[in-house]
Design an enzyme around this catalytic site. Structure first.
Site, short mmCIF file in Angstrom:
data_model
loop_
_atom_site.label_atom_id
_atom_site.label_comp_id
_atom_site.label_asym_id
_atom_site.label_seq_id
_atom_site.Cartn_x
_atom_site.Cartn_y
_atom_site.Cartn_z
N ARG A 107 0.84 -1.18 0.00
CA ARG A 107 0.00 0.00 0.00
C ARG A 107 0.89 1.25 0.00
O ARG A 107 1.95 1.25 0.62
CB ARG A 107 -0.84 -0.03 1.27
CG ARG A 107 -1.83 1.11 1.44
CD ARG A 107 -2.95 1.00 0.48
NE ARG A 107 -4.11 1.79 0.90
CZ ARG A 107 -5.11 2.08 0.09
NH1 ARG A 107 -5.11 1.67 -1.16
NH2 ARG A 107 -6.14 2.78 0.52
N THR A 391 -9.73 0.24 -10.20
CA THR A 391 -8.76 -0.56 -9.47
C THR A 391 -8.78 -1.83 -10.27
O THR A 391 -9.59 -1.98 -11.18
CB THR A 391 -9.24 -0.77 -8.01
OG1 THR A 391 -9.21 0.46 -7.33
CG2 THR A 391 -8.40 -1.78 -7.25
O1 DON Z 1 -7.98 1.06 -1.47
C1 DON Z 1 -9.14 1.31 -1.70
O2 DON Z 1 -10.07 0.88 -1.05
C2 DON Z 1 -9.47 2.19 -2.88
N1 DON Z 1 -8.36 3.04 -3.19
C3 DON Z 1 -9.81 1.31 -4.03
C4 DON Z 1 -10.23 2.12 -5.21
C5 DON Z 1 -11.05 1.37 -6.13
O3 DON Z 1 -11.40 0.24 -5.95
C6 DON Z 1 -11.47 2.12 -7.30
N2 DON Z 1 -12.02 1.24 -8.25
N3 DON Z 1 -12.64 0.59 -8.72
#
Ligand code: DON
Length: 581
Positions: A107, A391
């Site tokens: 992360r 994501t």
């Molecule tokens: O880490 C997280 O929970 C978010 N940054 C994830 C972002 C995300 O899933 C966007 N997309 N689909």
């Protein structure tokens, strides 16, 4: 869909499959018209076929699932710039055939010069967009270090063997699919303030149309540097200098020391149990694993398999469980290296039972009753989940039974929109996952508090939930998805579809999904997820139902007990692909 009557052969095949299902619980798809992807020796499911194929090649060359996963990770950094990345971060949950398990945390981190009020104006209000676009939005990237940690600890190949497919894709280019072309056209307009992004991804106002070849020579050079020097090629030297220069020119605060000091962390997955399945998932700084397991624990007092799937009772139970888990997420979850997350308590049955004690059939428990918060949090009732979310998740399994579940992200589509000068890659906007101010929702409508306040070097809370389900000491399902706040509930629903409804993994992924996240107090549903009578019944019982765009892109793998091989379940909600080996 073609009417059943014109498809006699499929009908016969489906009837046969149905009898197999009744006898043995086949994990094949009963609804899919096309046969599912099958792999006797392994399977790779990823956002696009090119990336999945990069993983398959590594498996075919004798690599294990971890080698293949690293190849997929680098390939996605080329073929899927909205989310695949070297400028972001992610989580990789690993389960080796010998029972070892690991959760690799790569992360992003807050830069050392970050502070808790960095996204507030002089009067203490959150400045819109500051944590989402531009230099301040960028967290210190973790992907290159994390993939290396996976390879060093659990892989069998050298970086240069697994990164080559990505370098080839960047150098020679690849035909852009419709979705990516669309996204690059969007980016070309959205990133007008970032000329390097327009130059590289918008090809100076001429982004690739569907089918056109897209070459990324700058990125190919960066990847070659990483191939030569390993993570030092990213965290030190020219690439690092360019990264710092680009972030600072866009108003950010990442320094060379931040890059030099970045370390991924080898953690132990959080584990739980549901109906004979062991659940292995991501611990903090993700909220995903704990929330998933605590929701499954809360579900144990109900007999989901006796309820109508997506009927009013079923949806009520899911909603009430989700409401409670997300309420707790807002207060108790953060980076456990900085905040004492009560993991054991949250994973206990005592907690699950206490939490559900006020559940009443046929009556919504309003979110205000579940966790009273101040005025600011109540404002978030008005927040609406945005539609564009990027994501990506990929799942890999090999012939030995080693399994990898990885979710990786730049956060929002194309991250901060800042491209590193001359290096060809985008940087994340993960800083938005911190709670900029207690009770004020982030881009996913999620509220947070002290536990997820910004601190130097801290990791921002995530919802990413790469998960592996094990039964009788063997991997049965690998599941994960993008979708911001909806990730945790999507993973849970796919698993429940498979276990409670005995759906094959392809159908379990394909079926429409619903989502509740405590605040705002609404049940989000995909189009056609619930029938009008169910919606009416829920509304009579005090629920508000809102139809939204699709939820997630689950890229899953399931074990097939008949053929003793692997079924790939790429989500039709995106361009995802499964490649068997
Ligand atoms: O880490 C997280 O929970 C978010 N940054 C994830 C972002 C995300 O899933 C966007 N997309 N689909």
């Amino acid at each position: 869909m073609t009417p059943l009557i014109t498809r006699p052969f499929q009908l016969i095949a489906r009837t046969l499959l149905m009898s197999l299902f009744l006898i043995g619980g086949i994990s094949n798809s009963l609804l899919a018209w096309d046969p599912p992807a099958y792999g006797q020796n392994g399977m790779v499911v990823a956002h696009d076929e090119l990336a999945a194929e990069a993983g398959r090649k590594v498996l075919a060359a004798g690599g294990n699932a971890i080698d293949a996963a690293v190849a997929v990770g680098y390939a996605l950094a080329v073929t899927y710039p909205p989310a695949g990345n070297i400028g972001g971060g992610g989580f990789m949950v690993i389960r080796m055939a010998d029972g070892r398990m690991a959760a690799i945390d790569y992360r992003e981190k807050a830069p050392a010069r970050a502070n808790r009020d960095m996204f507030l104006d002089d009067s203490g209000r959150v400045v819109p967009g500051l944590s989402l676009q531009g230099g301040l939005a960028v967290g210190v990237p973790g992907t290159v270090a994390g993939l290396q940690m996976a390879l060093d600890n659990y892989g069998t190949m050298k970086l240069k063997e697994v990164i080559n497919p990505a370098i080839d894709l960047a150098k020679r280019g690849f035909p852009v699919n419709f979705y990516l072309s669309y996204a690059l056209h969007y980016l070309n307009q959205a990133a007008a303030k970032y000329p390097e992004t327009v130059r590289v991804f918008g090809r100076d106002g001429n982004p690739p149309k569907p089918g056109e070849i897209f070459k990324q020579p700058d990125l190919a050079r960066t990847l070659k540097t990483i191939r030569r020097k390993g993570p030092a090629g990213f965290y030190q030297g020219k690439v690092a200098e360019k990264l710092v220069e680009s972030v600072q020119a866009a108003g950010g605060i990442i320094s060379l020391e931040d890059l030099e000091n970045y370390q991924p962390v080898l953690r132990r997955p959080v584990t739980g149990e549901y109906k004979g399945y062991q659940v292995l998932s991501m611990p903090p700084p993700s909220s995903g694993g704990i929330a998933l397991i605590s929701m499954l624990n809360m579900l144990k007092q109900f007999e989901l398999d006796t309820m109508d799937w997506h009927g009013a009772d079923y949806v009520q139970v899911l909603t009430e469980v989700e409401r409670r888990a997300y309420a707790d997420r807002s207060v108790w979850f953060g980076d456990a290296d900085y905040w004492p997350v009560p993991t054991e308590t949250l994973l206990s049955m005592a907690y699950a039972n206490t939490r559900m004690a006020d559940f009443v059939w046929g009556k919504a428990t309003p979110s205000e009753m579940v966790q009273p918060l101040g005025d600011a949090a109540m404002d978030s009732l008005k927040a609406v989940l945005r539609e564009s979310e990027e994501t990506t998740h990929y799942s890999v399994v090999d012939k030995w039974g080693n399994a990898v579940s990885t979710t990786t992200t730049l956060n929002w589509t194309f991250g901060s929109l800042v491209t590193v000068n001359d290096c060809g890659f985008l940087l994340n906007d993960e800083m938005d996952d911190f709670s900029a101010k207690p009770g004020v929702p982030n881009a996913f409508g999620l509220v947070g508090n002290e536990a997820n306040a910004i601190q130097p070097n801290k990791r921002m809370l995530s919802s990413m939930t790469p998960t592996i389900f094990v039964k009788n000491d063997s991997v049965r399902y690998i599941i994960g998805t993008p979708g911001g706040s909806t990730i945790i509930t999507s993973v849970m629903q796919v698993f429940l579809n498979a276990i409670e409804e005995r759906m094959g993994i392809v159908d379990a992924v394909r079926m429409p999904r619903v989502h509740h996240q405590w605040l705002p107090d609404v049940i989000y549903i995909e189009p056609y997820a619930l029938g009008p009578e169910t919606i009416a019944a829920l509304e009579r019982n005090g629920y508000r139902v809102v139809i939204r765009s699709t939820i997630g892109e689950v890229n899953a793998i399931g074990w097939d007990p008949i053929f003793k091989g692997w079924i790939g379940a790429p989500d039709q909600r995106g361009a995802a692909a499964a490649v068997g080996y």
